[in-house]
Structures are given as structure tokens and as C-alpha cells.
Design an enzyme around this catalytic site. Structure first.
Site, PDB file in Angstrom:
ATOM      1  N   MET B  19      -5.900  -1.984   5.084  1.00 53.86           N
ATOM      2  CA  MET B  19      -5.316  -0.962   4.217  1.00 53.86           C
ATOM      3  C   MET B  19      -3.785  -0.988   4.340  1.00 53.86           C
ATOM      4  O   MET B  19      -3.104  -0.043   3.923  1.00 53.86           O
ATOM      5  CB  MET B  19      -5.853   0.423   4.567  1.00 53.86           C
ATOM      6  CG  MET B  19      -7.383   0.512   4.379  1.00 53.86           C
ATOM      7  SD  MET B  19      -7.964   2.134   3.843  1.00 53.86           S
ATOM      8  CE  MET B  19      -7.413   3.153   5.212  1.00 53.86           C
ATOM      9  N   HIS B  23       0.466  -3.443  11.539  1.00 57.73           N
ATOM     10  CA  HIS B  23       0.990  -3.432  12.903  1.00 57.73           C
ATOM     11  C   HIS B  23       0.389  -4.624  13.649  1.00 57.73           C
ATOM     12  O   HIS B  23      -0.368  -5.421  13.055  1.00 57.73           O
ATOM     13  CB  HIS B  23       0.675  -2.100  13.593  1.00 57.73           C
ATOM     14  CG  HIS B  23      -0.768  -1.690  13.523  1.00 57.73           C
ATOM     15  ND1 HIS B  23      -1.771  -2.404  14.134  1.00 57.73           N
ATOM     16  CD2 HIS B  23      -1.387  -0.651  12.884  1.00 57.73           C
ATOM     17  CE1 HIS B  23      -2.935  -1.823  13.910  1.00 57.73           C
ATOM     18  NE2 HIS B  23      -2.732  -0.761  13.140  1.00 57.73           N
ATOM     19  N   GLU B  24       0.720  -4.734  14.922  1.00 57.91           N
ATOM     20  CA  GLU B  24       0.292  -5.898  15.690  1.00 57.91           C
ATOM     21  C   GLU B  24      -1.238  -6.047  15.724  1.00 57.91           C
ATOM     22  O   GLU B  24      -1.754  -7.169  15.837  1.00 57.91           O
ATOM     23  CB  GLU B  24       0.876  -5.813  17.107  1.00 57.91           C
ATOM     24  CG  GLU B  24       0.661  -7.035  17.973  1.00 57.91           C
ATOM     25  CD  GLU B  24       1.226  -8.324  17.376  1.00 57.91           C
ATOM     26  OE1 GLU B  24       2.222  -8.262  16.614  1.00 57.91           O
ATOM     27  OE2 GLU B  24       0.648  -9.393  17.662  1.00 57.91           O
ATOM     28  N   HIS B  26      -3.347  -5.560  13.160  1.00 51.17           N
ATOM     29  CA  HIS B  26      -3.675  -6.361  11.973  1.00 51.17           C
ATOM     30  C   HIS B  26      -3.212  -7.813  12.139  1.00 51.17           C
ATOM     31  O   HIS B  26      -3.921  -8.751  11.782  1.00 51.17           O
ATOM     32  CB  HIS B  26      -2.971  -5.805  10.729  1.00 51.17           C
ATOM     33  CG  HIS B  26      -3.277  -4.388  10.404  1.00 51.17           C
ATOM     34  ND1 HIS B  26      -2.378  -3.358  10.624  1.00 51.17           N
ATOM     35  CD2 HIS B  26      -4.370  -3.804   9.853  1.00 51.17           C
ATOM     36  CE1 HIS B  26      -2.901  -2.219  10.213  1.00 51.17           C
ATOM     37  NE2 HIS B  26      -4.115  -2.451   9.751  1.00 51.17           N
ATOM     38  N   GLY B 136     -11.207  -5.563  13.255  1.00 45.72           N
ATOM     39  CA  GLY B 136     -10.731  -5.173  14.574  1.00 45.72           C
ATOM     40  C   GLY B 136     -11.722  -4.272  15.303  1.00 45.72           C
ATOM     41  O   GLY B 136     -12.313  -3.376  14.689  1.00 45.72           O
ATOM     42  N   SER B 174      -2.496   1.990  15.557  1.00 50.41           N
ATOM     43  CA  SER B 174      -3.128   2.531  14.351  1.00 50.41           C
ATOM     44  C   SER B 174      -2.041   2.890  13.360  1.00 50.41           C
ATOM     45  O   SER B 174      -0.967   3.378  13.756  1.00 50.41           O
ATOM     46  CB  SER B 174      -3.931   3.794  14.696  1.00 50.41           C
ATOM     47  OG  SER B 174      -4.239   4.515  13.513  1.00 50.41           O
TER      48      SER B 174
END
Lengths: 270, 270
Positions: B19, B23-24, B26, B136, B174
Site C-alpha cells: 500500500m 519503509h525498510e 517493504h 511480510g 509500519s
């Protein structure tokens, strides 16, 4: 694996999903597939999730030996006839549902029916990986539901519709016709007669849905073994009942002849 | 078309659905995909059907320019960022639902959530046609739900799970962490501390779910801005709460820190 290898070999795969007990209706869909594909796959699977507990899943006619002969004679390349446990392996938890257009007609009479149909068809599409699939117009509402699912879930699969195939006296071919007694078989002609009368009324200029339905209700009520399940006249882009006929119209009927529920339909563009 | 041509060219396609607001966490999934594919596709789509009307769909953070830079730097080959009308074209009517394992934990707190997730993922799978997709472990229940859908609907797609990526102080990354005030950001550490404490209890021999849960409830209640949404301990093959820990165990928590709902989890095999 066969599906993936065939795609990589750039073969165009046509798919005809059926519940077996093949008749000329199914076989005409095989013809359509063969004319448009390099490889035609037919599945035969009496799908338990589209039958309610009070319906005819156990009684549904099956004759795999005859089906295999008929399908091969008609040029089917691959016949896929999985067993129930291969298809619904325990614990099975996923369903595909189409809303709204499944809530009238056959969906109103058979609440679990379309959820079962869309779930099994989605599964078979992922197994067979066809470029196109062929369905019969006899199950007209099903055709619209499948097209909606394919569009909504972005299946890269073309849907082709084959015409209704009838016996010489006009009865639409159906695996369930075998349930009919000799006298019921005669009474069952009312479905086609009904649709012919509807076409005459429309061709003579009638556009009122109430008028057409009430005329036809009387016609069916005159047959003692016949009981109307539904008569519906819908405009097909919205798939909603119409008062005044316009656009592409589907006239669909379901009639109980004794203990056998038969369906038939007519599509007409005004 | 790109998807089909890539498959025909025998390229192995890896897919990372997100979405956005990357961030790290993803980006680590992109790494996993690149290591296993010839072509990595990432989608960015804030999916409206997985948000209830009272949830944060409008507020959900978005920064496409930054996302594009980050994804390209990390070796993403194709970035797919459809708009809402392309994905849910009117009239949209089809949903994919997984039963039972969606009815507890995040599914109990967010009734439409998983139906939205499985529907969009099924759609994206049919558009991107990947050989495998990467999710994830942070969204642990989602991973189990997607695996169930893939198995049940016969998607020919392997599901890979990337580990939870944490900030240096232990907070699971998150996109929603941006909602936290400075003091809430400190309070949010309770989630990871909670899971570390659970691990210690289990490593010291504790096997009673009630004992573990009640110890941990007290721990979270000691943080004034924190409110427990759920603490659940499930055995993952049945995905049901257990009284005595055995087999593969998922300890999952959702905690409100002020107005921000955060989740975290721990998987452990006994």
C-alpha cells in the site's frame, strides 16, 4: 504443469467446463472451442458446493465412460475429471462471490448455487489456464455472472457463449431431462412454447413486462404438472427487472415439471 | 500484456504487493523478490475495500514520489500504481472471502478487512501473473489467509514470507508509525517488549496460554496510552487458539497506542 507448458509452447487453450452426462449442448461447446484453439480441455466435475443439501447432488446423472467416448469422438484433447477431494482439499475455506446479479432468478431459488459456480470456475481457470472458456446460453444468468467475475477479478480469459441446443421438438437439452417421465417430457415443451409466445408478443409490438409475464403465467398454469419457479424479464447491462422492454433483454424462466426443475431463456435486442 | 509477454519470454516474475509509503520492511521484500526472479514487480495501491468506513483510508499516508525513488533504487523493475477506478470499475460486484481463519484476531476487529485483502490480491495476481509473491511476516494472519486462498483457488503462485524488520529500538516498521506522537512512539515499544517477554516465558518452560496472556496483559495495561485490541496465541496448522502451546505457534497482538492501532507478532516452533 500441462497447462503452463502448453502456454509456453504458445498453444491457444480453449476450455469447456461441464458437470458431465454430456449431450449435444455440451458437444457444441467443444466444437466452438476447437474452432478457436490449438488445445481443447473439457472438465467433468459435479461440483458439490453449488448444490444445497435439499438438491439433487447425489441423484445428478453421471456416466463417465459414455462422456469420455463422446468427448474424444468430438475432438476434445484433454479431459479433466478430478475427484472431490482433489478439488476441495481439507480444510477448504475460500469462496468467490458475485453480488447483486446473483440475488434474483436462479440465485433467489438456489441461494448457494452461484457462489459454488464462481468458486469452482475460478479454481478451474487457475488449473487449466485457458485463453478462453466456453459456456452455454442455456444457463444465461450463469454466463452473465461468469463474465462479471472475469472482469472484476481481472482473469485474462475471454468468455464465449454457445447457443441453446434443442431437441427436434424444441425442448432445450439438459442433463436433467433424463428425470422426466414420458408425460412430463411432453409437458416440458411448455418452456419453449412459452418463449416462442413471448417472442411473438414482442414482435407484434408489446413492450410491457407485466402484460407479457401475466399472459405467459396463464399459459404455464394450464399445464397440470408445471409449476412456475420464476419468470423474469431483465435488461442485461444492469441485470435488473424492467417494466418497459428496451435494450438487450433476457427473458428467463424456471419451471418445475413434477419434481424436475427446468430452465430456458430467450435473448432479444430491441 | 507485459505480464504475459514476460512469462512467454520465460522470465520468472516476482511480485511485492504494497500500500506504499515504503519503509525498510517493504524494501526487504523487494530484495527477496530480486534474489529469486528475473523481473520484480511492486504494486502500490491503498485498497479501499479493506478499510471500514470508520477506519483510516483517507488518512493513510501516501508519498508516491518518494516511493518511486526508493523502489527504483532498490532494483524494482516495474512499479504498478493503478488508480481506484481502474481497479474497481463500475459496477464492481465480485469478492473473494476466506472463512474461519479470518474470523478471529484482525478479522474480528476489522470485519471487512480480509475480504478486501483477498479480493485485491486475487485481482493483482491475475494482472501481474507472478511466479511467486512476497509478503511480510509483520502481517502474519494475512500471510496465512493469502496462503489459504492460493491453495484453495489453485493459484499457481508460490508465497514467500519475509521477516519482520524493526527499528533499532525494536519497534516493528509500519507505515502507520508516522501517526505516533513522540511520547506514543516510546510507548509503542511495549509491543516488542511484550513479545520478548513471551519468548522468555516460553523458553523458561511455560506452556499455558492463559498464564502467558494474563502476564502480558498486565504488562501492556501498565502503559497509560496503550489499550489491548487482542492478544492471541494460535496453533498455525488449524489456526485456532490453543490452551497448551504445541507445534508451530503464532503469538499475535494488536494494541491501540492513542488513536493508532499497531500489530506485531512472534512465531515459534515447540
Amino acid at each position: 504443469m500441462v497447462a503452463e507448458q502448453s502456454r509456453l509452447a504458445r498453444k491457444r487453450i480453449g476450455f469447456v467446463p461441464t458437470m458431465g452426462f454430456l449431450h449435444e449442448g455440451h458437444l457444441s461447446l467443444l466444437d466452438l472451442s476447437r474452432q478457436n484453439s490449438d488445445l481443447t480441455v473439457m472438465s467433468i466435475f459435479v461440483n458439490p458446493t453449488q448444490f444445497a443439501p435439499n438438491e439433487d447432488f447425489d441423484a445428478y446423472p453421471r456416466d463417465f465412460v459414455q462422456d469420455e467416448t463422446l468427448a474424444k469422438e468430438r475432438g476434445c484433447d484433454i479431459l479433466f475429471y478430478p475427484n472431490e477431494h482433489e478439488i476441495y482439499s481439507d480444510p477448504y475455506r475460500t469462496y468467490v462471490s458475485v453480488k447483486q446479479i446473483t440475488e434474483l432468478m436462479c440465485g433467489a431459488s438456489r441461494p448457494v448455487y452461484f457462489r459454488g459456480v464462481t468458486t469452482i470456475v475460478a479454481k478451474l481457470f487457475n488449473i487449466v489456464k485457458p485463453h478462453f472458456a466456453v459456456f452455454g446460453q442455456k444457463d444465461a444468468q450463469q454466463c452473465f455472472v461468469i463474465k462479471q467475475m472475469v472482469r472484476d477479478l481481472n482473469f485474462d480469459i475471454e468468455i464465449m457463449i454457445g447457443p441453446i441446443i434443442r431437441e427436434e421438438d424444441g425442448l432445450a437439452m439438459s442433463s436433467r431431462n433424463i428425470y422426466l417421465s414420458a408425460s412430463e417430457r411432453k409437458d416440458a415443451l411448455i418452456l419453449n412454447q412459452f418463449l416462442n409466445r413471448a417472442r411473438e408478443l414482442i414482435e407484434s409490438g408489446e413492450r410491457g413486462a407485466v402484460m407479457i409475464k401475466s399472459t405467459l403465467e396463464k399459459m404455464i398454469e394450464s399445464v397440470s404438472s408445471a409449476k412456475i419457479d420464476y419468470i423474469e424479464i431483465v435488461e442485461t447491462t444492469q441485470f435488473k427487472p424492467v417494466a418497459i422492454l428496451h435494450g438487450e433483454i433476457l427473458i428467463a424462466i424456471a419451471v418445475w415439471i413434477g419434481k424436475t426443475r427446468l430452465i430456458d431463456n430467450l435473448m432479444i435486442t430491441l
